[in-house]
Design a protein around this motif. Structure first.
Motif, PDB file in Angstrom:
ATOM      1  N   UNK A  83       0.857  -1.183   0.000  1.00  0.00           N
ATOM      2  CA  UNK A  83       0.000   0.000   0.000  1.00  0.00           C
ATOM      3  C   UNK A  83       0.894   1.234   0.000  1.00  0.00           C
ATOM      4  N   UNK A  84       0.601   2.148  -0.913  1.00  0.00           N
ATOM      5  CA  UNK A  84       1.379   3.379  -1.042  1.00  0.00           C
ATOM      6  C   UNK A  84       0.489   4.572  -0.709  1.00  0.00           C
ATOM      7  N   UNK A  85       0.937   5.369   0.247  1.00  0.00           N
ATOM      8  CA  UNK A  85       0.224   6.581   0.660  1.00  0.00           C
ATOM      9  C   UNK A  85       1.050   7.788   0.232  1.00  0.00           C
ATOM     10  N   UNK A  86       0.451   8.665  -0.541  1.00  0.00           N
ATOM     11  CA  UNK A  86       1.171   9.828  -1.044  1.00  0.00           C
ATOM     12  C   UNK A  86       0.521  11.107  -0.525  1.00  0.00           C
ATOM     13  N   UNK A  87       1.273  12.199  -0.470  1.00  0.00           N
ATOM     14  CA  UNK A  87       0.678  13.475  -0.033  1.00  0.00           C
ATOM     15  C   UNK A  87      -0.453  13.946  -0.935  1.00  0.00           C
ATOM     16  N   UNK A  92      -1.486  14.678   5.456  1.00  0.00           N
ATOM     17  CA  UNK A  92      -0.812  14.022   6.572  1.00  0.00           C
ATOM     18  C   UNK A  92       0.152  12.939   6.119  1.00  0.00           C
ATOM     19  N   UNK A  93       0.018  12.471   4.875  1.00  0.00           N
ATOM     20  CA  UNK A  93       0.915  11.442   4.361  1.00  0.00           C
ATOM     21  C   UNK A  93       2.181  12.098   3.840  1.00  0.00           C
ATOM     22  N   UNK A  94       3.278  11.369   3.927  1.00  0.00           N
ATOM     23  CA  UNK A  94       4.562  11.874   3.450  1.00  0.00           C
ATOM     24  C   UNK A  94       5.110  10.942   2.386  1.00  0.00           C
ATOM     25  N   UNK A  95       5.842  11.503   1.448  1.00  0.00           N
ATOM     26  CA  UNK A  95       6.437  10.713   0.377  1.00  0.00           C
ATOM     27  C   UNK A  95       7.683   9.994   0.898  1.00  0.00           C
ATOM     28  N   UNK A  96       8.056   8.954   0.179  1.00  0.00           N
ATOM     29  CA  UNK A  96       9.245   8.202   0.579  1.00  0.00           C
ATOM     30  C   UNK A  96       8.899   6.771   0.951  1.00  0.00           C
ATOM     31  N   UNK A  97       9.644   6.234   1.887  1.00  0.00           N
ATOM     32  CA  UNK A  97       9.459   4.855   2.304  1.00  0.00           C
ATOM     33  C   UNK A  97       8.118   4.683   3.002  1.00  0.00           C
ATOM     34  N   UNK A  98       7.497   3.486   2.890  1.00  0.00           N
ATOM     35  CA  UNK A  98       6.203   3.257   3.551  1.00  0.00           C
ATOM     36  C   UNK A  98       6.314   3.418   5.061  1.00  0.00           C
ATOM     37  N   UNK A 104       0.708  -1.251   8.061  1.00  0.00           N
ATOM     38  CA  UNK A 104      -0.449  -1.856   8.715  1.00  0.00           C
ATOM     39  C   UNK A 104      -1.600  -2.068   7.729  1.00  0.00           C
ATOM     40  N   UNK A 105      -1.805  -1.113   6.832  1.00  0.00           N
ATOM     41  CA  UNK A 105      -2.834  -1.284   5.809  1.00  0.00           C
ATOM     42  C   UNK A 105      -2.529  -2.479   4.909  1.00  0.00           C
ATOM     43  N   UNK A 151     -11.634   0.502   1.384  1.00  0.00           N
ATOM     44  CA  UNK A 151     -11.358   0.899   0.000  1.00  0.00           C
ATOM     45  C   UNK A 151     -10.130   0.165  -0.528  1.00  0.00           C
ATOM     46  N   UNK A 152      -9.084   0.041   0.279  1.00  0.00           N
ATOM     47  CA  UNK A 152      -7.884  -0.661  -0.168  1.00  0.00           C
ATOM     48  C   UNK A 152      -8.165  -2.144  -0.395  1.00  0.00           C
TER      49      UNK A 152
END
Length: 328
Positions: A83-87, A92-98, A104-105, A151-152
């Motif tokens: 799972x990749x979370x991007x800004x 609140x999400x930050x780019x880079x390593x998970x 957890x997702x 959703x994921x």
């Protein structure tokens, strides 16, 4: 994981949301047990799908390759989830390593789909002990307004339903020890879908008043104001596939059974929405394949000359010309 984006609400906002929930009123106008509108879209690349629940959007894409199996599971393929979370989805999400939330997702998605044994891993074996299909499911969160777990999980499930693996052929002409695996492109042989035994679906409930009040499919503000969240994995047959309690208060037996009844009532409708979108996608695939083959045949006919008809070889074209001359 009470709120994936660590959304902040003030004490006044929390009190207002809680008071509204007690009066069975939600900020977006839904009832307590009503889910947001769901949209599922499959891509024609046979490897990705996009799911939107309300404004929360996630896209899942599958990468497949032939690898050696694990030694302790030589007759099973492998599947991994990321799972990749991007800004772009949430500030609140930050780019880079998970981060911790993304890890957890990914574990929850894996628990929902692989832990429930929905995917037939034995069907991914090409040569037992030597070559198996290895799948990597990457879920990219595009927009986050609450209930990211459901959703994921739904996006990953949709991608597995729409995925088509290439047909393979084992060439053993050189001997059993020198067997080669031939991967046929989709133009030569139609790719095959994966084998899914059932459809595990995720259902998340926000907990208020120590479990006395539940809110299905919570929004971002409701997740932050709630005492905790509970996620239930269930298939359309009413079979519980898993249970996850986020940080916060717990639920007693009667409250857990209420979640089960709510999930059992919603699972068939959610599965029907997913199957309906899949049927439309299959029709679009057939139409796209027909247009592609028709265009290729027309191009080949144009290159062969005016006397060549689509679907005819050079000899057939000559026979057609000879018949026309004989008739004249």
């Amino acid at each position: 994981m009470q709120s994936a984006g660590e959304h902040f609400v003030s004490n006044n906002e929390r009190e207002f949301i809680t008071k509204a929930i007690k009066e069975e009123v939600r900020l977006d106008g839904r009832s307590l047990y009503e889910w947001r509108k769901i949209a599922v879209q499959f891509a024609l690349d046979d490897r990705s799908a996009t799911v939107q629940v309300g404004a929360t959007t996630a896209m899942a894409a599958i990468h497949a390759e032939l690898t050696a199996p694990y030694q302790d599971r030589s007759r099973e393929g492998t599947v991994r989830f990321n799972v990749e979370l991007s800004p772009m989805a949430n500030a609140a999400f930050s780019a880079g390593r998970p981060g911790e939330v993304a890890v957890e997702l990914a574990r929850l998605v894996e628990r929902c789909l692989r832990g429930s044994r929905a995917l037939d891993l034995e069907a991914l074996v090409v040569l037992p002990g030597r070559k198996v299909w290895s799948l990597r499911v990457d879920v990219h969160v595009l927009d986050y307004t609450g209930n990211l777990v459901d959703v994921c999980c739904l996006a990953a499930l949709a991608a597995l339903l729409g995925f088509r693996k290439p047909q393979v052929e084992v060439d053993q002409s050189a001997g059993e020890g020198e067997a080669q695996v031939i991967v046929h492109p989709p133009e030569v042989r139609e790719p095959q879908p994966l084998t899914l035994h059932h459809l595990p679906l995720s259902h998340t409930f926000a907990i208020f008043e120590s479990g006395a009040i539940l809110a299905a499919d919570p929004s971002l503000s409701e997740e932050a104001a709630a005492s905790g969240c509970a996620t239930l994995f269930m298939n359309p047959h009413g079979e519980v596939c898993g249970w996850q309690m986020a940080d916060g208060v717990g639920l007693d037996q009667s409250q857990m059974m209420r979640c089960v009844r709510l999930a059992a009532a919603w699972s068939p409708e959610l599965a029907a929405t997913l199957q309906e979108a899949l049927q439309k996608h299959e029709l679009a695939r057939v139409q796209s394949r027909v247009r592609r083959h028709t265009g290729a045949a027309a191009a080949a006919a144009a290159a062969a000359g005016p006397g060549h008809l689509p679907g005819q070889g050079p000899k057939a074209a000559c026979r057609g010309e000879a018949a026309a001359v004989a008739t004249a």
